[in-house]
Every structure is written in structure tokens, then in C-alpha cells.
Design a protein around this motif. Sequence first.
Motif, PDB file in Angstrom:
ATOM      1  N   GLY A  49      -4.408   9.965   7.485  1.00  0.00           N
ATOM      2  CA  GLY A  49      -3.599   9.132   8.361  1.00  0.00           C
ATOM      3  C   GLY A  49      -4.026   7.683   8.267  1.00  0.00           C
ATOM      4  O   GLY A  49      -3.224   6.774   8.487  1.00  0.00           O
ATOM      5  N   ARG A  50      -5.284   7.464   7.916  1.00  0.00           N
ATOM      6  CA  ARG A  50      -5.783   6.102   7.691  1.00  0.00           C
ATOM      7  C   ARG A  50      -5.653   5.714   6.222  1.00  0.00           C
ATOM      8  O   ARG A  50      -5.562   4.527   5.893  1.00  0.00           O
ATOM      9  N   ILE A  51      -5.737   6.724   5.358  1.00  0.00           N
ATOM     10  CA  ILE A  51      -5.506   6.514   3.931  1.00  0.00           C
ATOM     11  C   ILE A  51      -4.485   7.545   3.479  1.00  0.00           C
ATOM     12  O   ILE A  51      -4.303   8.575   4.128  1.00  0.00           O
ATOM     13  N   PRO A  52      -3.802   7.317   2.358  1.00  0.00           N
ATOM     14  CA  PRO A  52      -2.809   8.283   1.875  1.00  0.00           C
ATOM     15  C   PRO A  52      -3.439   9.636   1.554  1.00  0.00           C
ATOM     16  O   PRO A  52      -4.589   9.720   1.108  1.00  0.00           O
ATOM     17  N   LYS A 104     -14.784  12.413   3.168  1.00  0.00           N
ATOM     18  CA  LYS A 104     -14.775  11.456   4.286  1.00  0.00           C
ATOM     19  C   LYS A 104     -15.720  10.296   3.992  1.00  0.00           C
ATOM     20  O   LYS A 104     -15.372   9.117   4.201  1.00  0.00           O
ATOM     21  N   LEU A 105     -16.910  10.618   3.492  1.00  0.00           N
ATOM     22  CA  LEU A 105     -17.895   9.586   3.173  1.00  0.00           C
ATOM     23  C   LEU A 105     -17.415   8.693   2.032  1.00  0.00           C
ATOM     24  O   LEU A 105     -17.533   7.463   2.090  1.00  0.00           O
ATOM     25  N   LEU A 106     -16.841   9.301   0.992  1.00  0.00           N
ATOM     26  CA  LEU A 106     -16.406   8.541  -0.173  1.00  0.00           C
ATOM     27  C   LEU A 106     -15.194   7.658   0.122  1.00  0.00           C
ATOM     28  O   LEU A 106     -15.032   6.592  -0.485  1.00  0.00           O
ATOM     29  N   THR A 107     -14.337   8.113   1.036  1.00  0.00           N
ATOM     30  CA  THR A 107     -13.119   7.342   1.329  1.00  0.00           C
ATOM     31  C   THR A 107     -13.314   6.313   2.436  1.00  0.00           C
ATOM     32  O   THR A 107     -12.434   5.477   2.653  1.00  0.00           O
ATOM     33  N   TRP A 108     -14.436   6.363   3.128  1.00  0.00           N
ATOM     34  CA  TRP A 108     -14.647   5.454   4.259  1.00  0.00           C
ATOM     35  C   TRP A 108     -14.513   3.980   3.870  1.00  0.00           C
ATOM     36  O   TRP A 108     -13.894   3.200   4.599  1.00  0.00           O
ATOM     37  N   PRO A 109     -15.044   3.531   2.706  1.00  0.00           N
ATOM     38  CA  PRO A 109     -14.882   2.108   2.351  1.00  0.00           C
ATOM     39  C   PRO A 109     -13.421   1.690   2.156  1.00  0.00           C
ATOM     40  O   PRO A 109     -13.107   0.504   2.241  1.00  0.00           O
ATOM     41  N   PHE A 110     -12.538   2.674   1.892  1.00  0.00           N
ATOM     42  CA  PHE A 110     -11.139   2.341   1.632  1.00  0.00           C
ATOM     43  C   PHE A 110     -10.295   2.299   2.900  1.00  0.00           C
ATOM     44  O   PHE A 110      -9.149   1.851   2.855  1.00  0.00           O
ATOM     45  N   VAL A 111     -10.836   2.780   4.012  1.00  0.00           N
ATOM     46  CA  VAL A 111     -10.078   2.792   5.265  1.00  0.00           C
ATOM     47  C   VAL A 111      -9.692   1.378   5.668  1.00  0.00           C
ATOM     48  O   VAL A 111      -8.535   1.091   6.004  1.00  0.00           O
ATOM     49  N   LYS A 112     -10.669   0.481   5.636  1.00  0.00           N
ATOM     50  CA  LYS A 112     -10.405  -0.914   6.023  1.00  0.00           C
ATOM     51  C   LYS A 112      -9.438  -1.565   5.039  1.00  0.00           C
ATOM     52  O   LYS A 112      -8.570  -2.356   5.439  1.00  0.00           O
ATOM     53  N   LEU A 113      -9.573  -1.238   3.744  1.00  0.00           N
ATOM     54  CA  LEU A 113      -8.691  -1.810   2.729  1.00  0.00           C
ATOM     55  C   LEU A 113      -7.240  -1.443   2.996  1.00  0.00           C
ATOM     56  O   LEU A 113      -6.352  -2.308   3.000  1.00  0.00           O
ATOM     57  N   PHE A 114      -6.975  -0.159   3.237  1.00  0.00           N
ATOM     58  CA  PHE A 114      -5.605   0.267   3.498  1.00  0.00           C
ATOM     59  C   PHE A 114      -5.100  -0.280   4.831  1.00  0.00           C
ATOM     60  O   PHE A 114      -3.912  -0.547   4.990  1.00  0.00           O
ATOM     61  N   SER A 115      -6.021  -0.443   5.785  1.00  0.00           N
ATOM     62  CA  SER A 115      -5.626  -1.015   7.075  1.00  0.00           C
ATOM     63  C   SER A 115      -5.160  -2.456   6.905  1.00  0.00           C
ATOM     64  O   SER A 115      -4.146  -2.868   7.477  1.00  0.00           O
ATOM     65  N   VAL A 116      -5.901  -3.230   6.100  1.00  0.00           N
ATOM     66  CA  VAL A 116      -5.519  -4.622   5.847  1.00  0.00           C
ATOM     67  C   VAL A 116      -4.196  -4.683   5.105  1.00  0.00           C
ATOM     68  O   VAL A 116      -3.322  -5.500   5.416  1.00  0.00           O
ATOM     69  N   MET A 117      -4.011  -3.809   4.120  1.00  0.00           N
ATOM     70  CA  MET A 117      -2.765  -3.775   3.361  1.00  0.00           C
ATOM     71  C   MET A 117      -1.585  -3.457   4.265  1.00  0.00           C
ATOM     72  O   MET A 117      -0.510  -4.042   4.149  1.00  0.00           O
ATOM     73  N   GLU A 118      -1.803  -2.518   5.180  1.00  0.00           N
ATOM     74  CA  GLU A 118      -0.725  -2.140   6.095  1.00  0.00           C
ATOM     75  C   GLU A 118      -0.372  -3.294   7.026  1.00  0.00           C
ATOM     76  O   GLU A 118       0.799  -3.543   7.316  1.00  0.00           O
ATOM     77  N   LYS A 119      -1.399  -4.026   7.497  1.00  0.00           N
ATOM     78  CA  LYS A 119      -1.136  -5.163   8.370  1.00  0.00           C
ATOM     79  C   LYS A 119      -0.346  -6.246   7.653  1.00  0.00           C
ATOM     80  O   LYS A 119       0.529  -6.884   8.222  1.00  0.00           O
TER      81      LYS A 119
END
Length: 208
Positions: free
Chosen positions: A69-72, A119-134
Amino acid sequence: MVELVQASFAPANVLATGLLIFVMLYWVIVIVGLLDMSSLDVEVETDIDGEGIGAVAWLNSALAFFNLGRIPLMFFLSFFALPFWFLSLGVNELLGTHDSWLGFTFILPLAVVCLFVAKLLTWPFVKLFSVMEKEQAPKTTVIGQVCTIMLPANATQIGQAAVQTNGSPLLLNVKTTQGHLVKKGETALVIDYLPENQLYLIEPYESL
């Protein structure tokens, strides 16, 4: 190499191997251009009634915990499939259970472990996708517009709605005002944007 292929398609490892092949084929298709990046977002539809709202809310919380839900979904699945395959082959090779019923008993525990690894490996990408969505989401232009419900939503459960544009429909993550429930196919009015949750607030709407 032959031994690796044989081990990969042994009964205890075939599920992990099949998942890895599926993910690899998906990315090959994306790279050659037969699919675009928007196809990373795979929708999981959940039909609910009044008694099922609590269970669905719990499921949504569990998915959010693992960054879904935070990343694809396909992005998460990519980080799940490789460690799942690697651990499946490694554990069954170490214990000699490639062709044994005992190897099947490891599938669920290994899958659970790999959920946390992903979950651990994708955590750095959560913020990236959040910024892209914004950057991509027009936060105010859709307020006051009518949308069509794609996934059910209420005041606690996040759903999805589509707003018609000159191009492709714009998909929004939504929840309703208190006391309202909207189902798939119904229409609603976008009344506000909640920046802290990156959600749009909607309420049921019936055209005259």
C-alpha cells in the motif's frame, strides 16, 4: 548448473522457483515495453459488509506493516521472491529435504521470514514512492468532483475511487466521513484532502 536446475524444480522448491520466474518474466515484459510502470499497482479487491469491516481493517493494517500500500505490490513481491527462493534451496539442500514431505513443511515458515526480509529491503523505497506520489497527485483540483468507487471504503478502511479526467481516470486513495460506507460502483463527492495520511475524504453522492 544442472544440479541447481534440478534442485530448483524439486517438489519442495518448485513454489519458490515458480514465484521467482513469474517476477523475472514480469520485469522482462516491463523492460521491453509491453507493460508500463503503472501496472506495478495491482489492486486487491475485498468485498465487505457491516460485520466484516473490523476484519478488513485488521488486514489493511497487516499489509501496511509490510509496506504494502506504500509501495506497489509487484515491487514488494520482487524483494520477497528472491530471498524466498534462496532460503528454500539453501535450507532444503542443507537438510536434504528437496524431495521429502518434510521440505513442504518449511514453505510457510520460510515465507513468513521472507515477509520480514522484504519489509526490511523495501523500507528505503517507502519514502521514495511517497515523494513520487506527492509530486504526481493533484491534491486540490479534484476536490468538489464526483468519483466512482473502485474499492469499498468507510471512515476507517481505505478504499479507492476514480475521477474522470481528459485522459486516463485518476485513481485516489479515499476514506469516507464518519458513519458512511461506499461500495464498488457507487458515486461519491471528494470533499477534502488529508495530507497527513495522503488520502482524500469523500461522502456518498447521488446525482439527480
